[in-house]
Design a protein around this motif. Sequence first.
Motif, PDB file in Angstrom:
ATOM      1  N   PHE A  45     -15.819 -27.682  15.908  1.00 18.94           N
ATOM      2  CA  PHE A  45     -16.119 -29.060  15.541  1.00 18.94           C
ATOM      3  C   PHE A  45     -17.618 -29.286  15.442  1.00 18.94           C
ATOM      4  N   ALA A  46     -18.384 -28.623  16.305  1.00 14.87           N
ATOM      5  CA  ALA A  46     -19.848 -28.779  16.252  1.00 14.87           C
ATOM      6  C   ALA A  46     -20.393 -28.256  14.923  1.00 14.87           C
ATOM      7  N   THR A  47     -19.831 -27.157  14.427  1.00 15.22           N
ATOM      8  CA  THR A  47     -20.264 -26.618  13.129  1.00 15.22           C
ATOM      9  C   THR A  47     -19.843 -27.548  12.011  1.00 15.22           C
ATOM     10  N   LEU A  48     -18.631 -28.056  12.062  1.00 18.19           N
ATOM     11  CA  LEU A  48     -18.156 -28.997  11.056  1.00 18.19           C
ATOM     12  C   LEU A  48     -19.020 -30.253  11.050  1.00 18.19           C
ATOM     13  N   ALA A  49     -19.349 -30.751  12.227  1.00 22.52           N
ATOM     14  CA  ALA A  49     -20.214 -31.933  12.321  1.00 22.52           C
ATOM     15  C   ALA A  49     -21.596 -31.648  11.745  1.00 22.52           C
ATOM     16  N   ALA A  50     -22.140 -30.466  12.032  1.00 19.60           N
ATOM     17  CA  ALA A  50     -23.455 -30.110  11.504  1.00 19.60           C
ATOM     18  C   ALA A  50     -23.421 -29.969   9.983  1.00 19.60           C
ATOM     19  N   LEU A  51     -22.329 -29.419   9.448  1.00 18.48           N
ATOM     20  CA  LEU A  51     -22.175 -29.333   7.995  1.00 18.48           C
ATOM     21  C   LEU A  51     -22.139 -30.726   7.372  1.00 18.48           C
ATOM     22  N   CYS A  52     -21.367 -31.613   7.986  1.00 21.93           N
ATOM     23  CA  CYS A  52     -21.269 -32.982   7.467  1.00 21.93           C
ATOM     24  C   CYS A  52     -22.614 -33.706   7.534  1.00 21.93           C
ATOM     25  N   GLU A  53     -23.341 -33.489   8.615  1.00 18.28           N
ATOM     26  CA  GLU A  53     -24.660 -34.119   8.740  1.00 18.28           C
ATOM     27  C   GLU A  53     -25.612 -33.572   7.684  1.00 18.28           C
ATOM     28  N   ALA A  54     -25.649 -32.262   7.511  1.00 16.08           N
ATOM     29  CA  ALA A  54     -26.563 -31.640   6.549  1.00 16.08           C
ATOM     30  C   ALA A  54     -26.226 -32.025   5.112  1.00 16.08           C
ATOM     31  N   LEU A  55     -24.932 -32.199   4.839  1.00 14.87           N
ATOM     32  CA  LEU A  55     -24.498 -32.497   3.477  1.00 14.87           C
ATOM     33  C   LEU A  55     -24.233 -33.980   3.234  1.00 14.87           C
ATOM     34  N   ASP A  56     -24.415 -34.796   4.277  1.00 19.20           N
ATOM     35  CA  ASP A  56     -24.167 -36.233   4.175  1.00 19.20           C
ATOM     36  C   ASP A  56     -22.769 -36.490   3.595  1.00 19.20           C
ATOM     37  N   CYS A  57     -21.765 -35.925   4.290  1.00 18.06           N
ATOM     38  CA  CYS A  57     -20.390 -36.071   3.827  1.00 18.06           C
ATOM     39  C   CYS A  57     -19.462 -36.211   5.020  1.00 18.06           C
ATOM     40  N   ARG A  58     -18.175 -36.284   4.750  1.00 17.08           N
ATOM     41  CA  ARG A  58     -17.153 -36.387   5.782  1.00 17.08           C
ATOM     42  C   ARG A  58     -16.356 -35.089   5.827  1.00 17.08           C
ATOM     43  N   PRO A  59     -15.681 -34.813   6.942  1.00 15.98           N
ATOM     44  CA  PRO A  59     -14.895 -33.576   7.026  1.00 15.98           C
ATOM     45  C   PRO A  59     -13.889 -33.423   5.879  1.00 15.98           C
ATOM     46  N   GLY A  60     -13.314 -34.522   5.433  1.00 17.94           N
ATOM     47  CA  GLY A  60     -12.355 -34.463   4.332  1.00 17.94           C
ATOM     48  C   GLY A  60     -12.965 -34.047   3.009  1.00 17.94           C
ATOM     49  N   ASP A  61     -14.294 -34.123   2.903  1.00 21.08           N
ATOM     50  CA  ASP A  61     -14.963 -33.643   1.699  1.00 21.08           C
ATOM     51  C   ASP A  61     -15.067 -32.121   1.695  1.00 21.08           C
ATOM     52  N   LEU A  62     -14.927 -31.513   2.870  1.00 19.17           N
ATOM     53  CA  LEU A  62     -15.079 -30.071   3.015  1.00 19.17           C
ATOM     54  C   LEU A  62     -13.762 -29.334   3.247  1.00 19.17           C
ATOM     55  N   LEU A  63     -12.775 -30.028   3.793  1.00 24.80           N
ATOM     56  CA  LEU A  63     -11.491 -29.404   4.131  1.00 24.80           C
ATOM     57  C   LEU A  63     -10.366 -30.106   3.390  1.00 24.80           C
ATOM     58  N   ARG A  64      -9.405 -29.317   2.929  1.00 22.34           N
ATOM     59  CA  ARG A  64      -8.224 -29.921   2.297  1.00 22.34           C
ATOM     60  C   ARG A  64      -7.001 -29.097   2.641  1.00 22.34           C
ATOM     61  N   TRP A  65      -5.877 -29.754   2.654  1.00 22.12           N
ATOM     62  CA  TRP A  65      -4.605 -29.124   2.960  1.00 22.12           C
ATOM     63  C   TRP A  65      -3.913 -28.758   1.657  1.00 22.12           C
ATOM     64  N   GLU A  66      -3.458 -27.513   1.565  1.00 20.50           N
ATOM     65  CA  GLU A  66      -2.718 -27.044   0.390  1.00 20.50           C
ATOM     66  C   GLU A  66      -1.273 -26.803   0.795  1.00 20.50           C
ATOM     67  N   PRO A  67      -0.396 -27.768   0.568  1.00 17.27           N
ATOM     68  CA  PRO A  67       0.992 -27.612   0.991  1.00 17.27           C
ATOM     69  C   PRO A  67       1.651 -26.440   0.282  1.00 17.27           C
ATOM     70  N   GLY A  68       2.550 -25.792   0.997  1.00 17.29           N
ATOM     71  CA  GLY A  68       3.302 -24.703   0.410  1.00 17.29           C
ATOM     72  C   GLY A  68       2.650 -23.352   0.544  1.00 17.29           C
ATOM     73  N   ASP A  69       1.392 -23.298   0.982  1.00 20.27           N
ATOM     74  CA  ASP A  69       0.709 -22.011   1.172  1.00 20.27           C
ATOM     75  C   ASP A  69       0.803 -21.648   2.643  1.00 20.27           C
ATOM     76  N   GLY A  70       1.940 -21.125   3.039  1.00 23.76           N
ATOM     77  CA  GLY A  70       2.175 -20.833   4.451  1.00 23.76           C
ATOM     78  C   GLY A  70       1.755 -19.446   4.874  1.00 23.76           C
ATOM     79  N   THR A  71       0.995 -18.736   4.037  1.00 22.93           N
ATOM     80  CA  THR A  71       0.567 -17.397   4.418  1.00 22.93           C
ATOM     81  C   THR A  71      -0.518 -17.470   5.451  1.00 22.93           C
ATOM     82  N   ASP A  72      -0.521 -16.538   6.379  1.00 19.90           N
ATOM     83  CA  ASP A  72      -1.547 -16.500   7.435  1.00 19.90           C
ATOM     84  C   ASP A  72      -2.573 -15.431   7.163  1.00 19.90           C
ATOM     85  N   GLY A  73      -2.536 -14.820   6.006  1.00 17.54           N
ATOM     86  CA  GLY A  73      -3.529 -13.847   5.611  1.00 17.54           C
ATOM     87  C   GLY A  73      -3.313 -12.543   6.203  1.00 17.54           C
TER      88      GLY A  73
END
Length: 73
Positions: A45-73
């Motif tokens: 969360f600290a890294t996500l917060a730092a990214l949002c601060e540096a980019l002047d954005c919200r977490p939702g601007d950086l992360l998105r959910w892709e339904p149906g992609d249930g692979t774990d890599g």
Amino acid sequence: MPIAVDIDVMPARRRMSVGELAERVGITPANLAVLKNGRAKAVRFATLAALCEALDCRPGDLLRWEPGDGTDG
């Protein structure tokens, strides 16, 4: 993994290099690349917060959910 990381778009909009973003966030460019390429299994969360601060954005601007992609890599 159903969570996708969109870190490419925001720095480009801010005319910010990967190196500059990594420096502002306090992580290495290599670790930023791991996030950008979707190879990260987790993000602090600290890294996500730092990214949002540096980019002047919200977490939702950086992360998105892709339904149906249930692979774990």
